[in-house]
Design a protein around this motif. Structure first.
Motif, mmCIF file in Angstrom:
data_model
loop_
_atom_site.group_PDB
_atom_site.id
_atom_site.type_symbol
_atom_site.label_atom_id
_atom_site.label_comp_id
_atom_site.label_asym_id
_atom_site.label_seq_id
_atom_site.Cartn_x
_atom_site.Cartn_y
_atom_site.Cartn_z
ATOM 1 N N GLU A 176 -9.836 -56.060 10.657
ATOM 2 C CA GLU A 176 -9.264 -55.520 9.422
ATOM 3 C C GLU A 176 -10.118 -55.927 8.234
ATOM 4 N N CYS A 214 -4.327 -58.717 20.456
ATOM 5 C CA CYS A 214 -4.274 -57.645 19.449
ATOM 6 C C CYS A 214 -3.841 -56.347 20.109
ATOM 7 N N PRO A 215 -2.531 -56.245 20.361
ATOM 8 C CA PRO A 215 -1.999 -55.084 21.077
ATOM 9 C C PRO A 215 -2.235 -53.772 20.332
ATOM 10 N N ASP A 216 -2.319 -53.828 18.977
ATOM 11 C CA ASP A 216 -2.555 -52.583 18.255
ATOM 12 C C ASP A 216 -4.042 -52.384 17.932
ATOM 13 N N GLY A 217 -4.887 -53.174 18.589
ATOM 14 C CA GLY A 217 -6.329 -52.976 18.435
ATOM 15 C C GLY A 217 -6.884 -53.415 17.094
ATOM 16 N N ARG A 218 -6.220 -54.344 16.412
ATOM 17 C CA ARG A 218 -6.725 -54.836 15.131
ATOM 18 C C ARG A 218 -6.564 -56.350 15.068
ATOM 19 N N SER A 243 -7.913 -56.599 25.335
ATOM 20 C CA SER A 243 -6.555 -56.786 24.826
ATOM 21 C C SER A 243 -6.466 -57.937 23.821
#
Lengths: 174, 506
Positions: B103, B72-76, B52
């Motif tokens: 990113e 990084c809740p959106d995986g980035r 997470s």
């Protein structure tokens, strides 16, 4: 350097007697090994080592077989660089999926007759890495194994005993 | 003001980590840290993911190391490797295991995942996969006279597997590219949810040649998380084991490097010294490599009088024989011809990558985790961390030679000053605060600094463990050090680095 070489020549050899407790058994084993290897393999058993996911602990002890204390080559056993020159594949590690194909290809590149020796607890059943998504779980999951030498890692003495036993085993099988 | 203290002022601390602080930052804070790393004002210790959040550990000169975390809740997350290349492979590994993506990562080829596991993202969703194997696009080197030499993963010697892709111009190496991951065993996944004793056995088998150092790093991290300390005698015994491991490996390496320069006489003598060190370890601690001898809470076995005598005997033995070998190394012109000015690693690069161990110290770095951040009992012992600045194979041999001497002195000091008393404590007594508890440790193995980060669940099992081998930062430098050397000198350069495959691939 000359001095060091000269000392080595004059000093008694550091190489130890073969690793068997009983002297009579020792002599008998040696005699048998000698006869069998001479007959079957012209006193030469070539070993190709393959690390298939080991932690490198087994490799360290396999390396030690070459030092003056164990002196593997006096038994007619030696390590070779190519599977095409090998009679025995000495395989370590839980066989990771990433190494599986390389191991299979090495096996196919080894001419018959050939033997596979799985070294270490990982090579036996995956050891502490058993059950991982990344491991097949031991050498016998991928190749037919002729002999397991257990231990984590097995000592050079255990490795020597195993390899000597293999020479007999291979003779009996043929 | 150091970056660490600025971060501590500005951001909330996640108060459960010991002994270094951990702060949770936002994306802006993260970018600032990346800029500091890229500007070489701080050194990256490690970068990892727990599913997470991503965590990054760094240290600055004269400041305590720190861990920073970014949810990084959106995986980035903003890439570190984009401006600080040492993080590149760590970011590729995180993407493989967790599906958490940096990113703008300039290199998004999979690293540990070769497409053969039967699953993707094994630490996130284990998405099923055909396991047919991925193609891998090696970097190119262009120009008409170039040719490629593929080597491995199965190598000619008794060594670990990995693939080297050489592009050569005649005999000269123009580019070396490594492809690793062949011995990936899924260590992080195996450690999840298991009791610390079970996890300790796995940590001890991350890299067999550094089993003592790994066990020590893991145990220190667990003990820190639990707010307990191993008994004083155990602390000193751990140092003896660590120095014994260093000795054995340095003997092995010095011999093997000379052997790769076609001088097997050194190999024969060094291998005999190594064997004697291993036998001494076996006699003192009951295992030649001292595997599982250090455990969370102390050590498995006390040292008796017989062991003390064995250790003293080894010190005498080495002092008697090793100087002759040093003389042989120094005075053999054909050997010096191979090692001097071969495989030179530039000091700037060694510093930027935070190269640990003899790789860094042969290229002007002074870093030694035993000195800084330091840990017991080394903070109380007199020893030197030798450095050189030529950065060639010869310098890396000399660092090892000088470290042998220091390790002997350390063993003597330990034997002379070691207190008596118990050698382990039960871990149930550790205080729990209901929260997940975290511990970090940085330990100087023979190869360099090993980093361990452990998060314990409330029931004392391992919620997450991250172990970072020094090889993560040494492997990329080998690619650079071999440039412009002849192909035939690669084994020599490679052995002088002696990076771990298993420790890196995990």
């Amino acid at each position: 350097m000359r001095k060091l070489l000269l000392t080595s020549l004059l000093k008694r050899s550091m190489t130890e007697p073969p690793p068997v407790d009983d002297a009579a058994m020792n002599a008998e084993l040696l005699a048998r090994l000698d006869a069998v290897s001479r007959e079957r393999l012209g006193r030469s058993l070539s070993i190709r080592q393959v690390d298939a996911g080991s932690c490198n602990g087994c490799e360290l002890e396999i390396h030690a077989l070459g030092n003056v204390y164990y002196d593997l080559e006096r038994f007619g056993l030696r390590f070779v660089a190519s599977p095409r020159h090998a009679d025995v594949l000495l395989v370590t590690g839980p066989v990771t999926h990433n190494m599986r194909e390389a191991l299979e290809r090495t096996y196919r590149a080894t001419p018959d007759p050939k033997w596979v020796v799985a070294v270490g607890d990982c090579g036996f059943d995956g050891g502490v890495f058993a059950g991982s998504y990344a491991c097949t779980g031991g050498v016998s999951a991928v190749l037919p194994v002729d002999l397991h030498i257990r231990g984590c890692p097995p000592s050079p003495t255990a490795l020597l005993q195993g390899l000597i036993a293999l020479v007999e085993h291979s003779a009996a099988r043929r | 003001m150091s970056l660490a203290s600025a971060l501590l002022d500005e951001y909330a601390s996640a108060g459960t980590q010991q002994p270094w602080p951990r702060v949770v930052v936002d994306a802006d804070g993260w970018r600032r840290i990346v800029a500091t790393l890229a500007g070489h004002a701080a050194t990256l210790i490690s970068l990892w993911c727990d599913g997470s959040a991503v965590h990054l550990s760094l240290y600055e000169e004269n400041a305590r190391p720190i861990v920073v975390s970014l949810d990084c809740p959106d995986g980035r997350y903003p890439s570190v490797g984009l401006s600080h290349p040492p993080a590149l492979r760590l970011e590729r590994a995180i993407a493989d295991l967790y599906g958490v993506v940096a990113e703008d990562l300039p290199d998004n080829r999979p690293w540990l995942d070769h497409g053969r596991w039967g699953v993707r993202r094994p630490l996130r969703d284990c998405a099923p996969d055909a396991a047919t194997g991925d193609a891998y696009a090696f970097l190119t080197a262009e120009g008409p006279p170039m040719h490629q030499i593929p080597v491995g993963p199965v190598h000619a010697g008794i060594i670990e597997p990995g693939h080297f892709r050489f592009t050569a111009h005649g005999e000269t190496v123009v580019r070396l590219e490594e492809r690793l991951g062949y011995v990936h065993k899924g260590v992080e996944a195996l450690m999840k949810g298991v009791p610390s004793a079970r996890a300790a056995a796995i940590a001890a088998r991350v890299s067999g040649d550094s089993t003592v150092a790994y066990s020590l790093a893991f145990s220190l991290a667990v003990e820190s998380a639990l707010r307990v300390q191993a008994p004083p005698r155990a602390v000193w015994l751990r140092a003896i084991m660590a120095e014994l491991e260093r000795l054995a490996n340095h003997f092995g390496d010095i011999g093997a490097i000379c052997n790769d320069a076609a001088f097997p006489l050194m190999q024969a003598h060094c291998a005999a010294l190594r064997e004697r060190a291993l036998r001494c370890a076996d006699g003192c601690f009951g295992h030649r490599l001292m595997m599982d001898r250090i455990t969370p809470g102390g050590v498995a076995q006390d040292l008796d009088d017989k062991g003390v005598a064995l250790l003293r005997g080894l010190v005498i033995d080495v002092r008697k024989h090793f100087p002759k070998l040093i003389g042989l190394y120094e005075n053999t012109a054909s050997l010096q011809d191979r090692t001097v000015a071969t495989g030179t690693l530039d000091a700037t690069l060694a510093a930027a990558f935070g190269a640990g161990g003899y790789v860094g110290r042969a290229s002007g770095r002074t870093f030694d985790a035993r000195k800084n951040p330091a840990y017991a009992p080394y903070d109380d012992l007199a020893f030197k961390a030798p450095t050189r600045d030529r950065g060639d194979v010869d310098a890396r041999v000399w660092i090892r030679i000088e470290e042998v001497d220091q390790s002997l002195l350390l063993i003597e000091q330990c034997l002379g000053r070691m207190p008596s008393g118990p050698v382990r404590i039960g871990l149930d007594g550790g205080s729990r605060e209901g929260d997940a508890m975290e511990g970090v440790a940085l330990v100087e193995g023979f190869r360099g600094d090993i980093f361990a980060w452990v998060r314990l669940a409330e029931n004392g099992t391992i919620a997450h463990c991250h172990l970072r081998d020094p090889s993560w930062f040494q492997w990329p430098l080998l690619e650079k050090a071999i440039e412009g050397n002849i192909v035939a000198d690669f084994p020599l350069c490679n052995k002088s680095f002696n990076c771990s495959y298993s420790g890196h691939d995990l």
